[in-house]
Design a protein around this motif. Structure first.
Motif, PDB file in Angstrom:
ATOM      1  N   TYR A 106       0.824  -1.216   0.000  1.00 15.00           N
ATOM      2  CA  TYR A 106       0.000   0.000   0.000  1.00 15.00           C
ATOM      3  C   TYR A 106       0.858   1.266   0.000  1.00 15.00           C
ATOM      4  CZ  TYR A 106       0.575   0.393   5.141  1.00 15.00           C
ATOM      5  OH  TYR A 106       1.078   0.532   6.408  1.00 15.00           O
ATOM      6  N   GLN A 107       2.085   1.174   0.510  1.00 13.33           N
ATOM      7  CA  GLN A 107       2.973   2.350   0.475  1.00 13.33           C
ATOM      8  C   GLN A 107       3.320   2.735  -0.964  1.00 13.33           C
ATOM      9  OE1 GLN A 107       3.367   4.195   2.832  1.00 13.33           O
ATOM     10  NE2 GLN A 107       3.568   3.129   4.781  1.00 13.33           N
ATOM     11  N   LEU A 108       3.520   1.737  -1.821  1.00 18.06           N
ATOM     12  CA  LEU A 108       3.855   2.050  -3.223  1.00 18.06           C
ATOM     13  C   LEU A 108       2.640   2.567  -3.983  1.00 18.06           C
ATOM     14  CD1 LEU A 108       6.194  -0.862  -4.390  1.00 18.06           C
ATOM     15  CD2 LEU A 108       6.737   1.170  -3.073  1.00 18.06           C
ATOM     16  N   LEU A 109       1.440   2.308  -3.450  1.00 18.02           N
ATOM     17  CA  LEU A 109       0.215   2.768  -4.117  1.00 18.02           C
ATOM     18  C   LEU A 109      -0.191   4.160  -3.629  1.00 18.02           C
ATOM     19  CD1 LEU A 109      -1.828  -0.590  -3.960  1.00 18.02           C
ATOM     20  CD2 LEU A 109      -0.506   0.296  -5.887  1.00 18.02           C
ATOM     21  N   GLY A 110       0.664   4.785  -2.825  1.00 18.08           N
ATOM     22  CA  GLY A 110       0.368   6.147  -2.363  1.00 18.08           C
ATOM     23  C   GLY A 110       0.285   6.263  -0.857  1.00 18.08           C
ATOM     24  N   GLY A 111       0.380   5.134  -0.163  1.00 17.73           N
ATOM     25  CA  GLY A 111       0.307   5.174   1.302  1.00 17.73           C
ATOM     26  C   GLY A 111      -1.126   5.037   1.777  1.00 17.73           C
ATOM     27  N   ALA A 112      -1.284   4.857   3.078  1.00 18.05           N
ATOM     28  CA  ALA A 112      -2.613   4.599   3.639  1.00 18.05           C
ATOM     29  C   ALA A 112      -3.476   5.860   3.620  1.00 18.05           C
ATOM     30  CB  ALA A 112      -2.486   4.076   5.063  1.00 18.05           C
ATOM     31  N   SER A 113      -4.706   5.720   3.139  1.00 19.72           N
ATOM     32  CA  SER A 113      -5.684   6.819   3.213  1.00 19.72           C
ATOM     33  C   SER A 113      -6.587   6.657   4.422  1.00 19.72           C
ATOM     34  CB  SER A 113      -6.571   6.832   1.962  1.00 19.72           C
ATOM     35  OG  SER A 113      -5.856   7.301   0.855  1.00 19.72           O
ATOM     36  N   ARG A 114      -6.454   5.518   5.116  1.00 18.26           N
ATOM     37  CA  ARG A 114      -7.306   5.258   6.296  1.00 18.26           C
ATOM     38  C   ARG A 114      -6.564   4.284   7.213  1.00 18.26           C
ATOM     39  NH1 ARG A 114      -9.064   4.115   1.735  1.00 18.26           N
ATOM     40  NH2 ARG A 114     -10.429   5.912   1.835  1.00 18.26           N
ATOM     41  N   ASP A 115      -7.086   4.119   8.429  1.00 17.06           N
ATOM     42  CA  ASP A 115      -6.392   3.269   9.403  1.00 17.06           C
ATOM     43  C   ASP A 115      -6.688   1.790   9.191  1.00 17.06           C
ATOM     44  OD1 ASP A 115      -5.567   5.629  10.509  1.00 17.06           O
ATOM     45  OD2 ASP A 115      -7.286   5.743  11.880  1.00 17.06           O
ATOM     46  N   GLY A 116      -7.861   1.500   8.642  1.00 14.89           N
ATOM     47  CA  GLY A 116      -8.259   0.115   8.403  1.00 14.89           C
ATOM     48  C   GLY A 116      -9.388   0.113   7.407  1.00 14.89           C
ATOM     49  N   VAL A 117      -9.748  -1.067   6.962  1.00 13.35           N
ATOM     50  CA  VAL A 117     -10.687  -1.224   5.868  1.00 13.35           C
ATOM     51  C   VAL A 117     -11.987  -1.824   6.405  1.00 13.35           C
ATOM     52  CG1 VAL A 117     -11.013  -2.640   3.807  1.00 13.35           C
ATOM     53  CG2 VAL A 117      -8.817  -1.543   4.213  1.00 13.35           C
ATOM     54  N   ARG A 118     -13.093  -1.075   6.302  1.00  7.35           N
ATOM     55  CA  ARG A 118     -14.363  -1.618   6.800  1.00  7.35           C
ATOM     56  C   ARG A 118     -14.753  -2.833   5.949  1.00  7.35           C
ATOM     57  NH1 ARG A 118     -18.307   0.821   9.712  1.00  7.35           N
ATOM     58  NH2 ARG A 118     -17.641   2.910   9.098  1.00  7.35           N
ATOM     59  N   VAL A 119     -15.073  -3.949   6.630  1.00  4.15           N
ATOM     60  CA  VAL A 119     -15.435  -5.170   5.903  1.00  4.15           C
ATOM     61  C   VAL A 119     -16.864  -5.580   6.231  1.00  4.15           C
ATOM     62  CG1 VAL A 119     -13.099  -6.099   5.634  1.00  4.15           C
ATOM     63  CG2 VAL A 119     -14.365  -6.595   7.727  1.00  4.15           C
ATOM     64  N   TYR A 120     -17.462  -6.308   5.294  1.00  2.00           N
ATOM     65  CA  TYR A 120     -18.774  -6.884   5.595  1.00  2.00           C
ATOM     66  C   TYR A 120     -18.701  -8.400   5.580  1.00  2.00           C
ATOM     67  CZ  TYR A 120     -19.929  -7.740   0.565  1.00  2.00           C
ATOM     68  OH  TYR A 120     -19.963  -8.172  -0.740  1.00  2.00           O
ATOM     69  N   ALA A 121     -19.487  -8.991   6.471  1.00  2.00           N
ATOM     70  CA  ALA A 121     -19.533 -10.445   6.596  1.00  2.00           C
ATOM     71  C   ALA A 121     -20.797 -10.977   5.926  1.00  2.00           C
ATOM     72  CB  ALA A 121     -19.543 -10.808   8.071  1.00  2.00           C
ATOM     73  N   HIS A 122     -20.845 -12.285   5.728  1.00  5.19           N
ATOM     74  CA  HIS A 122     -22.028 -12.941   5.152  1.00  5.19           C
ATOM     75  C   HIS A 122     -22.885 -13.513   6.265  1.00  5.19           C
ATOM     76  CE1 HIS A 122     -20.677 -13.870   0.782  1.00  5.19           C
ATOM     77  NE2 HIS A 122     -20.253 -12.677   1.169  1.00  5.19           N
ATOM     78  N   ALA A 123     -24.034 -12.904   6.521  1.00  5.68           N
ATOM     79  CA  ALA A 123     -24.960 -13.482   7.498  1.00  5.68           C
ATOM     80  C   ALA A 123     -26.104 -14.119   6.714  1.00  5.68           C
ATOM     81  CB  ALA A 123     -25.508 -12.407   8.420  1.00  5.68           C
ATOM     82  N   SER A 124     -26.426 -15.349   7.043  1.00  5.03           N
ATOM     83  CA  SER A 124     -27.522 -15.996   6.324  1.00  5.03           C
ATOM     84  C   SER A 124     -28.229 -16.966   7.241  1.00  5.03           C
ATOM     85  CB  SER A 124     -26.991 -16.727   5.087  1.00  5.03           C
ATOM     86  OG  SER A 124     -26.299 -17.894   5.476  1.00  5.03           O
ATOM     87  N   GLY A 125     -29.412 -17.389   6.806  1.00  6.73           N
ATOM     88  CA  GLY A 125     -30.158 -18.380   7.582  1.00  6.73           C
ATOM     89  C   GLY A 125     -31.318 -18.879   6.759  1.00  6.73           C
TER      90      GLY A 125
END
Ligand code: GCO
Ligand code: MG
Length: 408
Positions: A106-125
């Motif tokens: 990520y440093q070669l791509l311009g460095g971090a624009s945020r501290d972490g990446v919000r992720v979504y999980a798969h909830a199903s039933g």
């Protein structure tokens, strides 16, 4: 310095993965993901029978030139097999370049624009009670966003719904090891459209407005059905409705857009920027869903995302279990660096997969980080990989109740 060897590793720690290993003349190793669910061996052959010998002796630093050489140089363009093969080479070369620089990619791509990446999980039933338990389980793990899929009364096993119990973390693997032919599932759009809005209403009632809710239509609706559905579910404030209509038909999204403000995401079956040209320039979507692995790698994906940024469109990079940890790392480095990040899909890999692929990812209260090791931060253990032989597995084929083949 130059590329000294190119190896293709096919392994199946619970599911199949194709991984490219590129080694430079001074011994630096780069890894690339070339996994194409249900068609894995075609990409393995494309790499080992055609690309490997072309790569030997090339300057590993010339990533853009190598990309153009493989894309334009083949005469035949695009398509998931070609673009997954090019993606693997591209990832491996970026991995090498970042290792040489002693920096996380990520440093070669311009460095971090945020501290972490919000992720979504798969909830199903299979029913609402099971779905609700799964959502509760993910919230307890810290997730702030969930994709919700549920059984439809009158239909058997359908896309996106885990047969395992609620709250199970490693719960959904669509590719089935079912011998020579794909398994078959059933579908009825009318029953789905009648059932689904009530499910979102119940979720909002039980979980409130904070939780980001996503849903995947998995290419099953006609344009007018999708327009109606997107309009019906507006009150439940979805983060996105994904793949409402089949991916080939860019104009279908125009019709949905005319009728609804539900945000739209599409692109997991796309493989080049040209699949997005109309969608981006006419602002017909809100999120780009491509996988780095299926879209020509980091070089190509960065261009798609920069193009999207000009039109206020954000990223939602594909991250199911059929993207290997190497492909997932490529996504996470891009997610961290780009400005127009939206959300990242995260289906955690099973334990066997994580024995074969050692990652340095960290998860903290709903956010993932790729880690700070030089390169992509994922290493494949070849001995561990050799214990898992390729096993045929396919995504299911879908049929309507009268037997007609439908989009899965
Ligand atoms: C998703 C996808 C997956 C795909 C699978 C196909 O949004 O995660 O729709 O579940 O079906 O990746 O290989
Ligand atoms: Mg999807």
């Amino acid at each position: 310095m130059s590329i000294a060897s190119v190896d293709v590793i096919v392994t199946s720690p619970g599911r199949n993965f194709v991984t490219l290993k590129v080694t430079t003349s001074d011994g630096i190793v780069g890894w690339g993901d070339a996994t194409l669910n249900g068609r894995e061996l075609s990409v393995a052959s494309y790499l080992s029978d055609h690309l490997a010998s072309m790569l030997i002796g090339r300057d590993e630093d010339r990533i853009e030139d190598t990309w153009q050489y493989l894309y334009r140089g083949a005469y035949w363009r695009r398509g998931p097999v070609t673009m997954a093969a090019i993606a693997a080479v591209d990832m491996a070369l970026w991995d090498i370049k970042a290792k040489k620089a002693g920096m996380p990619l990520y440093q070669l791509l311009g460095g971090a624009s945020r501290d972490g990446v919000r992720v979504y999980a798969h909830a199903s039933g299979t029913d609402f009670a099971a779905l609700s338990n799964a959502i509760t389980g993910y919230r307890e793990l810290g997730f702030t966003a969930v994709r919700v899929q549920t059984g439809v009364p009158g239909l058997g096993q359908i896309y996106g719904v885990s047969a395992a119990g609620p709250g199970v973390r490693y719960d959904y693997e669509p590719a089935k090891r079912s011998g020579d032919r794909p398994a078959e599932e059933q579908w009825d759009t009318r029953q789905y459209l009648t059932h689904m809005p009530g499910v979102f209403a119940q979720i909002r009632e039980e979980f409130g407005t904070d939780l980001r809710l996503l849903h995947d239509g998995h290419h099953r609706m006609t344009p007018i059905e999708a327009a109606r559905f997107a309009k019906d579910i507006e009150p439940y404030d979805l983060f996105w409705l994904e793949d409402a209509t089949p991916g080939e038909d860019q104009a279908a999204l125009r019709l949905i857009r005319q009728h609804s403000t539900t945000p739209l995401a599409i692109g997991e079956v796309f493989n080049t920027v040209y699949d997005y040209q109309t969608l981006i320039t006419e602002r017909l979507i809100d999120y780009v869903r491509s996988a780095v692995t299926h879209t020509g790698g980091i070089t190509a994906m960065k261009k798609i995302l920069d193009f999207a940024a000009i039109y206020g469109i954000r990223s939602g990079i594909h991250g199911p279990t059929d993207i290997s940890p190497v492909g997932m790392a490529a996504a996470l480095h891009l997610d961290l660096a780009i400005h127009n990040f939206g959300i990242q899909e995260y289906m955690p890999h099973n334990e066997q997969t994580l024995e074969v692929f050692q990652t340095s990812f960290t998860f903290d209260r709903g956010f993932l980080h790729p880690g700070d090791q030089p390169g992509l931060g994922v290493e494949l253990d070849e001995e561990a990989a050799s214990a898992f032989e390729y096993t045929k597995a396919y995504l299911p084929v879908n049929r309507l109740l009268d037997g007609t083949v439908h989009d899965w």
